[in-house]
Design an enzyme around this catalytic site. Structure first.
Site, PDB file in Angstrom:
ATOM      1  N   SER A  69      14.556   9.481 -24.147  1.00  0.00           N
ATOM      2  CA  SER A  69      15.111  10.837 -24.293  1.00  0.00           C
ATOM      3  C   SER A  69      14.261  11.859 -23.549  1.00  0.00           C
ATOM      4  CB  SER A  69      15.152  11.262 -25.764  1.00  0.00           C
ATOM      5  OG  SER A  69      15.949  10.413 -26.529  1.00  0.00           O
TER       6      SER A  69
ATOM      7  N   GLY B  73      21.830  16.562 -18.729  1.00  0.00           N
ATOM      8  CA  GLY B  73      21.861  17.435 -19.887  1.00  0.00           C
ATOM      9  C   GLY B  73      22.744  16.866 -20.971  1.00  0.00           C
TER      10      GLY B  73
ATOM     11  N   ARG C  73      28.940   6.250 -11.671  1.00  0.00           N
ATOM     12  CA  ARG C  73      27.650   5.677 -11.298  1.00  0.00           C
ATOM     13  C   ARG C  73      27.698   4.242 -10.821  1.00  0.00           C
ATOM     14  NH1 ARG C  73      23.889   8.035 -15.894  1.00  0.00           N
ATOM     15  NH2 ARG C  73      24.174  10.076 -14.960  1.00  0.00           N
TER      16      ARG C  73
ATOM     17  N   GLU D  33      21.029   4.545 -27.931  1.00  0.00           N
ATOM     18  CA  GLU D  33      21.257   3.527 -26.894  1.00  0.00           C
ATOM     19  C   GLU D  33      21.234   2.099 -27.426  1.00  0.00           C
ATOM     20  OE1 GLU D  33      18.868   4.092 -23.401  1.00  0.00           O
ATOM     21  OE2 GLU D  33      19.706   2.336 -22.400  1.00  0.00           O
TER      22      GLU D  33
ATOM     23  N   SER E 238      24.883  10.493 -22.904  1.00  0.00           N
ATOM     24  CA  SER E 238      23.947   9.773 -23.785  1.00  0.00           C
ATOM     25  C   SER E 238      23.197  10.712 -24.722  1.00  0.00           C
ATOM     26  CB  SER E 238      22.972   8.922 -22.982  1.00  0.00           C
ATOM     27  OG  SER E 238      22.288   9.714 -22.064  1.00  0.00           O
ATOM     28  N   LEU E 239      22.711  11.856 -24.200  1.00  0.00           N
ATOM     29  CA  LEU E 239      22.069  12.801 -25.129  1.00  0.00           C
ATOM     30  C   LEU E 239      23.109  13.314 -26.127  1.00  0.00           C
ATOM     31  CD1 LEU E 239      19.641  14.930 -22.874  1.00  0.00           C
ATOM     32  CD2 LEU E 239      19.021  13.163 -24.531  1.00  0.00           C
TER      33      LEU E 239
HETATM   34  C1  SIN Z   1      20.900  12.021 -14.297  1.00  0.00           C
HETATM   35  O1  SIN Z   1      20.380  13.100 -14.487  1.00  0.00           O
HETATM   36  O2  SIN Z   1      21.346  11.692 -13.212  1.00  0.00           O
HETATM   37  C2  SIN Z   1      21.010  11.055 -15.440  1.00  0.00           C
HETATM   38  C3  SIN Z   1      21.785  11.630 -16.525  1.00  0.00           C
HETATM   39  C4  SIN Z   1      22.350  10.578 -17.418  1.00  0.00           C
HETATM   40  O3  SIN Z   1      21.778   9.506 -17.541  1.00  0.00           O
HETATM   41  O4  SIN Z   1      23.422  10.801 -17.957  1.00  0.00           O
END
Ligand code: SIN
Length: 481
Positions: free
Chosen positions: A43, A49, A276, A358, A374-375
């Site tokens: 984290s 964000g 991604r 996670e 994820s956050l």
């Molecule tokens: C990132 O800032 O590219 C990663 C953010 C994430 O893992 O969602």
């Protein structure tokens, strides 16, 4: 005065663990943390964000659509609907707990963009240091909360089961001293598995220890084959590589090859901001064809120190200036979509054992997590689990009944870990091949007694062998999608 007798034990002090602990008031919570001061969680490294549909033209439904699209529609749709609807309240809760999100001159939240999002939807605190800002604020709240007892420099090594229910945990400190705690609920909030790979954005502690405890206790695991690779870490050599946040591309940075040609041209309608898995595969394939990939962030104007202080510091540490020169990039293991199977309340298949963040798999991320979810998940699901546990009655049960310790067991010898990491990187990376997965699975299975990391790897490879078609982050060379 903090109570010594916890009702709930939370293993892990990242955002998910702390949100759970804080929301479980007034139940007594013992928070077990591997470092003395709570540092070292994934984290704290998060540069992205919190994804939240707070913009005027945005909606939770649109956020849900992007989450499902990125997840290759493998997500649990109802869970996605709940999570995206919980985003606004999660942001408000964080603000109540002292997080100061970045705002414009008029006081409106500044919204950034990352891969897979159809619009600007990411709130940040301290630019690309959002994870650290959240950890700082929640730690302060935990230290000030009468119901939370912080136990640092300890790791969980076994779960106590009585008549099939988890009723406690054994922890060990750095000097090898054990301590047993009984509790009505034990929560795994131990993070992911990136450190089992040769190249990762994760911290050293993200080696799958929570998964290994869940395995030992006989808990059901789910979707282990889905490991997300982030396409843009700084190719600076070594295992733990600094991330170059996707928000850079949201702000105008471009992916290029060695001849300065756009890397993503014609590959996806979202181009550089494709999900991604798509971008990571492209970078991997360019590298494996003998080429190199670069992130050109020179077009980004404005105050780098305010927007991207973490990236700037990492680049400077390697003698690079992103404002002057393109940055060499490589994919890295970044996030585990799979994990201990749970419902949205964090319940695992073993009564008394819960998982959040996670280490858990509740279905929200599907086969590939959407950026900055994820956050969000850590906060929203942590709050939900904490409240549920507080309301469920948290008195440790009767001491009668047959009990056993589900032991994590010894770790793999330090000199054996690098070859396991290289194996997973080569075989279970962004591009996979079924015969290699099978060979690796058998090799790890034969060595499963060597250490708990080997058993986690075996479970992951077994899951990957069972999914015979490409889906999201599980991409099989030559297999139909
Ligand atoms: C990132 O800032 O590219 C990663 C953010 C994430 O893992 O969602």
């Amino acid at each position: 005065m903090k109570s010594a007798q916890p009702s709930i034990v939370v293993i892990g002090s990242g955002v998910a663990g702390m949100a759970t602990a804080l929301s479980a008031a007034p139940a007594n919570v013992c928070l077990i943390c591997p470092t003395h001061d709570g540092s070292g969680s994934a984290s704290a490294l998060a540069q992205g964000g919190v994804a939240a549909a707070v913009g005027a033209d945005d909606s939770a439904a649109a956020h849900a659509r992007d989450t499902l699209e990125a997840g290759a529609w493998h997500n649990a749709a109802a869970a996605v609907g709940w999570l995206t609807g919980a985003a606004r309240p999660a942001v408000a809760w964080l603000e109540q707990h002292g997080v100061r999100f970045d705002r414009d001159g008029e006081g409106n939240l500044q919204l950034g963009r990352e891969g897979g999002h159809a619009c600007n939807r990411i709130v940040h605190a301290g630019g690309d240091a959002t994870g650290a800002a959240l950890v700082r604020a929640l730690q302060e709240c935990c230290h000030g909360a009468a119901h939370v007892q912080w136990r640092g420099s300890r790791e969980a090594v076994a779960l106590l089961l009585r008549d099939g229910h988890v009723v406690g945990v054994r922890t060990r400190d750095a000097d090898g001293r054990d301590e047993s705690l009984e509790a009505a609920a034990v929560v795994l909030a131990t993070g992911g598995i990136g450190a089992l790979y040769a190249h990762t954005s994760n911290p050293a502690g993200a080696g799958g220890s929570g998964l290994s405890l869940a395995l030992a206790a006989g808990a059901e695991l789910r979707d282990l084959e889905f490991v997300q690779f982030h396409p843009t870490a700084l190719a600076s050599g070594g295992q733990h590589l600094p991330l170059l946040t996707e928000a850079l591309r949201g702000a105008g940075a471009r992916l290029i090859d060695a001849e300065d040609r756009p890397l993503m041209a014609g590959l996806h309608p979202l181009g550089d901001l494709a999900p991604r898995d798509v971008v990571a595969r492209r970078v991997w394939q360019v590298q494996h064809a003998g080429g190199a990939a670069w992130l050109d962030a020179r077009a980004i104007t404005g105050d780098w120190n305010r927007r991207f202080p973490t990236v700037l510091a990492a680049c400077h540490a390697h003698g690079l200036d992103p404002r002057q020169t393109p940055l060499p990039i490589t994919p890295v293991a970044h996030f585990h979509m799979g994990g201990v199977a749970t419902d949205l309340d964090g319940r695992t298949s073993v009564p008394g054992l819960f998982a959040v963040g996670e280490v858990a798999c509740n279905g929200v991320h599907g086969a590939n997590r959407l950026a900055s979810n994820s956050l969000l998940e850590a906060v929203a699901c942590g709050r939900r689990l904490g409240r549920m546990l507080a309301g469920a009655g948290t008195t440790p049960g009767s001491a009668r009944g047959t009990h056993r310790w589900a032991e994590r067991g010894p770790a793999l010898a330090t000199d054996a870990l690098p070859s396991l990491r290289e194996l997973l990187w080569r075989v279970a990376g962004p591009v996979r091949e079924m015969s290699e997965l099978h060979a690796a699975w058998h090799r790890c299975n034969d060595a499963a007694a060597a250490g708990w990391q080997m058993r986690v790897a075996t479970a992951l490879l077994r899951a990957a062998c069972r999914r015979r078609q490409s889906l999201g982050a599980h991409y099989l060379q030559g297999a139909p999608a």
